[in-house]
Design a protein around this motif. Structure first.
Motif, PDB file in Angstrom:
ATOM      1  N   VAL A   1      28.399  -2.775 -35.199  1.00 15.64           N
ATOM      2  CA  VAL A   1      27.033  -2.553 -34.744  1.00 15.64           C
ATOM      3  C   VAL A   1      27.080  -1.812 -33.417  1.00 15.64           C
ATOM      4  O   VAL A   1      27.805  -2.229 -32.506  1.00 15.64           O
ATOM      5  CB  VAL A   1      26.309  -3.910 -34.541  1.00 15.64           C
ATOM      6  CG1 VAL A   1      24.935  -3.707 -33.939  1.00 15.64           C
ATOM      7  CG2 VAL A   1      26.238  -4.668 -35.848  1.00 15.64           C
ATOM      8  N   ASP A   2      26.332  -0.723 -33.292  1.00 18.49           N
ATOM      9  CA  ASP A   2      26.234  -0.029 -32.015  1.00 18.49           C
ATOM     10  C   ASP A   2      25.080  -0.665 -31.245  1.00 18.49           C
ATOM     11  O   ASP A   2      23.914  -0.441 -31.566  1.00 18.49           O
ATOM     12  CB  ASP A   2      26.012   1.463 -32.205  1.00 18.49           C
ATOM     13  CG  ASP A   2      26.231   2.234 -30.916  1.00 18.49           C
ATOM     14  OD1 ASP A   2      25.790   1.738 -29.850  1.00 18.49           O
ATOM     15  OD2 ASP A   2      26.829   3.319 -30.960  1.00 18.49           O
ATOM     16  N   LEU A   3      25.424  -1.492 -30.265  1.00 22.36           N
ATOM     17  CA  LEU A   3      24.389  -2.205 -29.512  1.00 22.36           C
ATOM     18  C   LEU A   3      23.502  -1.257 -28.715  1.00 22.36           C
ATOM     19  O   LEU A   3      22.352  -1.566 -28.439  1.00 22.36           O
ATOM     20  CB  LEU A   3      25.019  -3.238 -28.581  1.00 22.36           C
ATOM     21  CG  LEU A   3      25.590  -4.472 -29.257  1.00 22.36           C
ATOM     22  CD1 LEU A   3      26.124  -5.456 -28.223  1.00 22.36           C
ATOM     23  CD2 LEU A   3      24.549  -5.154 -30.129  1.00 22.36           C
ATOM     24  N   ARG A   4      24.009  -0.083 -28.376  1.00 27.49           N
ATOM     25  CA  ARG A   4      23.200   0.881 -27.624  1.00 27.49           C
ATOM     26  C   ARG A   4      22.033   1.362 -28.475  1.00 27.49           C
ATOM     27  O   ARG A   4      20.909   1.478 -28.002  1.00 27.49           O
ATOM     28  CB  ARG A   4      24.077   2.045 -27.171  1.00 27.49           C
ATOM     29  CG  ARG A   4      25.254   1.551 -26.332  1.00 27.49           C
ATOM     30  CD  ARG A   4      26.302   2.587 -26.118  1.00 27.49           C
ATOM     31  NE  ARG A   4      26.820   3.100 -27.381  1.00 27.49           N
ATOM     32  CZ  ARG A   4      27.687   4.105 -27.460  1.00 27.49           C
ATOM     33  NH1 ARG A   4      28.105   4.714 -26.368  1.00 27.49           N
ATOM     34  NH2 ARG A   4      28.130   4.508 -28.626  1.00 27.49           N
ATOM     35  N   ILE A   5      22.292   1.605 -29.754  1.00 24.58           N
ATOM     36  CA  ILE A   5      21.218   2.023 -30.662  1.00 24.58           C
ATOM     37  C   ILE A   5      20.291   0.844 -30.937  1.00 24.58           C
ATOM     38  O   ILE A   5      19.077   0.969 -30.890  1.00 24.58           O
ATOM     39  CB  ILE A   5      21.802   2.585 -31.979  1.00 24.58           C
ATOM     40  CG1 ILE A   5      22.622   3.850 -31.692  1.00 24.58           C
ATOM     41  CG2 ILE A   5      20.691   2.875 -32.989  1.00 24.58           C
ATOM     42  CD1 ILE A   5      23.434   4.345 -32.871  1.00 24.58           C
ATOM     43  N   LYS A   6      20.884  -0.320 -31.192  1.00 18.49           N
ATOM     44  CA  LYS A   6      20.097  -1.523 -31.483  1.00 18.49           C
ATOM     45  C   LYS A   6      19.144  -1.852 -30.345  1.00 18.49           C
ATOM     46  O   LYS A   6      17.999  -2.240 -30.558  1.00 18.49           O
ATOM     47  CB  LYS A   6      21.047  -2.695 -31.755  1.00 18.49           C
ATOM     48  CG  LYS A   6      20.404  -4.044 -31.799  1.00 18.49           C
ATOM     49  CD  LYS A   6      19.478  -4.197 -32.978  1.00 18.49           C
ATOM     50  CE  LYS A   6      18.888  -5.602 -33.004  1.00 18.49           C
ATOM     51  NZ  LYS A   6      17.537  -5.631 -33.470  1.00 18.49           N
ATOM     52  N   LEU A   7      19.600  -1.668 -29.104  1.00 12.91           N
ATOM     53  CA  LEU A   7      18.796  -2.021 -27.941  1.00 12.91           C
ATOM     54  C   LEU A   7      17.942  -0.861 -27.436  1.00 12.91           C
ATOM     55  O   LEU A   7      17.292  -0.976 -26.401  1.00 12.91           O
ATOM     56  CB  LEU A   7      19.702  -2.561 -26.826  1.00 12.91           C
ATOM     57  CG  LEU A   7      20.456  -3.839 -27.199  1.00 12.91           C
ATOM     58  CD1 LEU A   7      21.444  -4.216 -26.106  1.00 12.91           C
ATOM     59  CD2 LEU A   7      19.503  -4.983 -27.490  1.00 12.91           C
ATOM     60  N   GLY A   8      17.944   0.263 -28.164  1.00 13.08           N
ATOM     61  CA  GLY A   8      17.049   1.369 -27.834  1.00 13.08           C
ATOM     62  C   GLY A   8      17.462   2.215 -26.646  1.00 13.08           C
ATOM     63  O   GLY A   8      16.603   2.798 -25.975  1.00 13.08           O
ATOM     64  N   CYS A   9      18.749   2.309 -26.361  1.00 14.86           N
ATOM     65  CA  CYS A   9      19.202   3.161 -25.254  1.00 14.86           C
ATOM     66  C   CYS A   9      18.936   4.622 -25.586  1.00 14.86           C
ATOM     67  O   CYS A   9      19.095   5.046 -26.731  1.00 14.86           O
ATOM     68  CB  CYS A   9      20.694   2.957 -24.996  1.00 14.86           C
ATOM     69  SG  CYS A   9      21.083   1.321 -24.356  1.00 14.86           S
ATOM     70  N   ASP A  10      18.526   5.381 -24.579  1.00 12.15           N
ATOM     71  CA  ASP A  10      18.197   6.788 -24.778  1.00 12.15           C
ATOM     72  C   ASP A  10      19.428   7.629 -25.078  1.00 12.15           C
ATOM     73  O   ASP A  10      19.378   8.557 -25.874  1.00 12.15           O
ATOM     74  CB  ASP A  10      17.504   7.365 -23.538  1.00 12.15           C
ATOM     75  CG  ASP A  10      16.125   6.778 -23.333  1.00 12.15           C
ATOM     76  OD1 ASP A  10      15.514   6.343 -24.326  1.00 12.15           O
ATOM     77  OD2 ASP A  10      15.664   6.759 -22.176  1.00 12.15           O
ATOM     78  N   LYS A  11      20.539   7.301 -24.435  1.00 11.21           N
ATOM     79  CA  LYS A  11      21.741   8.120 -24.551  1.00 11.21           C
ATOM     80  C   LYS A  11      22.851   7.320 -25.234  1.00 11.21           C
ATOM     81  O   LYS A  11      23.226   6.244 -24.767  1.00 11.21           O
ATOM     82  CB  LYS A  11      22.188   8.556 -23.154  1.00 11.21           C
ATOM     83  CG  LYS A  11      23.338   9.510 -23.137  1.00 11.21           C
ATOM     84  CD  LYS A  11      23.647   9.900 -21.702  1.00 11.21           C
ATOM     85  CE  LYS A  11      24.873  10.787 -21.655  1.00 11.21           C
ATOM     86  NZ  LYS A  11      25.292  11.045 -20.278  1.00 11.21           N
ATOM     87  N   VAL A  12      23.338   7.832 -26.347  1.00 12.83           N
ATOM     88  CA  VAL A  12      24.443   7.191 -27.071  1.00 12.83           C
ATOM     89  C   VAL A  12      25.533   8.237 -27.240  1.00 12.83           C
ATOM     90  O   VAL A  12      25.364   9.203 -27.972  1.00 12.83           O
ATOM     91  CB  VAL A  12      23.976   6.653 -28.448  1.00 12.83           C
ATOM     92  CG1 VAL A  12      25.149   6.097 -29.228  1.00 12.83           C
ATOM     93  CG2 VAL A  12      22.895   5.595 -28.273  1.00 12.83           C
ATOM     94  N   GLU A  13      26.614   8.043 -26.516  1.00 15.30           N
ATOM     95  CA  GLU A  13      27.705   9.015 -26.519  1.00 15.30           C
ATOM     96  C   GLU A  13      29.000   8.301 -26.882  1.00 15.30           C
ATOM     97  O   GLU A  13      29.249   7.184 -26.442  1.00 15.30           O
ATOM     98  CB  GLU A  13      27.809   9.600 -25.102  1.00 15.30           C
ATOM     99  CG  GLU A  13      28.817  10.699 -24.949  1.00 15.30           C
ATOM    100  CD  GLU A  13      28.785  11.252 -23.529  1.00 15.30           C
ATOM    101  OE1 GLU A  13      29.881  11.378 -22.948  1.00 15.30           O
ATOM    102  OE2 GLU A  13      27.690  11.539 -23.019  1.00 15.30           O
ATOM    103  N   TYR A  14      29.808   8.945 -27.710  1.00 11.47           N
ATOM    104  CA  TYR A  14      31.104   8.390 -28.099  1.00 11.47           C
ATOM    105  C   TYR A  14      32.174   9.189 -27.374  1.00 11.47           C
ATOM    106  O   TYR A  14      32.310  10.396 -27.599  1.00 11.47           O
ATOM    107  CB  TYR A  14      31.295   8.457 -29.619  1.00 11.47           C
ATOM    108  CG  TYR A  14      30.242   7.655 -30.355  1.00 11.47           C
ATOM    109  CD1 TYR A  14      30.438   6.312 -30.628  1.00 11.47           C
ATOM    110  CD2 TYR A  14      29.034   8.232 -30.725  1.00 11.47           C
ATOM    111  CE1 TYR A  14      29.466   5.560 -31.266  1.00 11.47           C
ATOM    112  CE2 TYR A  14      28.054   7.493 -31.377  1.00 11.47           C
ATOM    113  CZ  TYR A  14      28.280   6.157 -31.641  1.00 11.47           C
ATOM    114  OH  TYR A  14      27.312   5.421 -32.262  1.00 11.47           O
TER     115      TYR A  14
END
Length: 133
Positions: free
Chosen positions: A36-49
């Protein structure tokens, strides 16, 4: 207490029709682990790998789950008096998994009940008998 290990991020195998925050599954020493990508789940604006992105492998209700985060910088033990209650917010967003807020130096930390977050019905990761009541 739920953290089993911290691993570098590897691209998981996608699962058809899964929500965007469920990145897929990985094989961890013979155990198929949902990621689970918690950044996406929690609505973060920036998701970078990148090279700092890690997966925190958790054991939640006897089930192994991976949580993608930006990075891990510290492991802290907080004294009870440093933890303040989370503010009440009138929003449509479920914040029931936020257990408190702590200030450490210049940093503000949001404390989460990872079992409650991972067991929420929208995650779809836990069986009916494993969800928190």
């Amino acid at each position: 207490l739920r953290v089993q290990e911290i691993r570098s991020y590897e691209e998981p195998t996608r699962i058809a029709n899964a929500p965007s925050f469920i990145k897929g599954v990985v094989n961890l020493r013979g155990v198929i682990v949902p990621v689970v990508d918690l950044r996406i789940k929690l609505g973060c604006d920036k998701v970078e790998y990148n090279g700092f992105t890690v997966v925190i492998v958790l054991n939640v209700h006897g089930r192994v789950v991976g949580a993608v985060v930006d990075s891990v910088s510290d492991v802290l033990e907080l004294a009870g008096e440093l933890i303040k209650p989370a503010p009440e917010m009138n929003t449509n967003v479920d914040t029931s998994f936020i257990t408190g807020i702590a200030s450490v130096g210049e940093r503000m930390l949001i404390l989460m009940d990872i079992e409650a977050l991972m067991s929420s019905s929208d995650m779809g990761l836990m069986g009916a008998g494993q969800r928190l009541q």
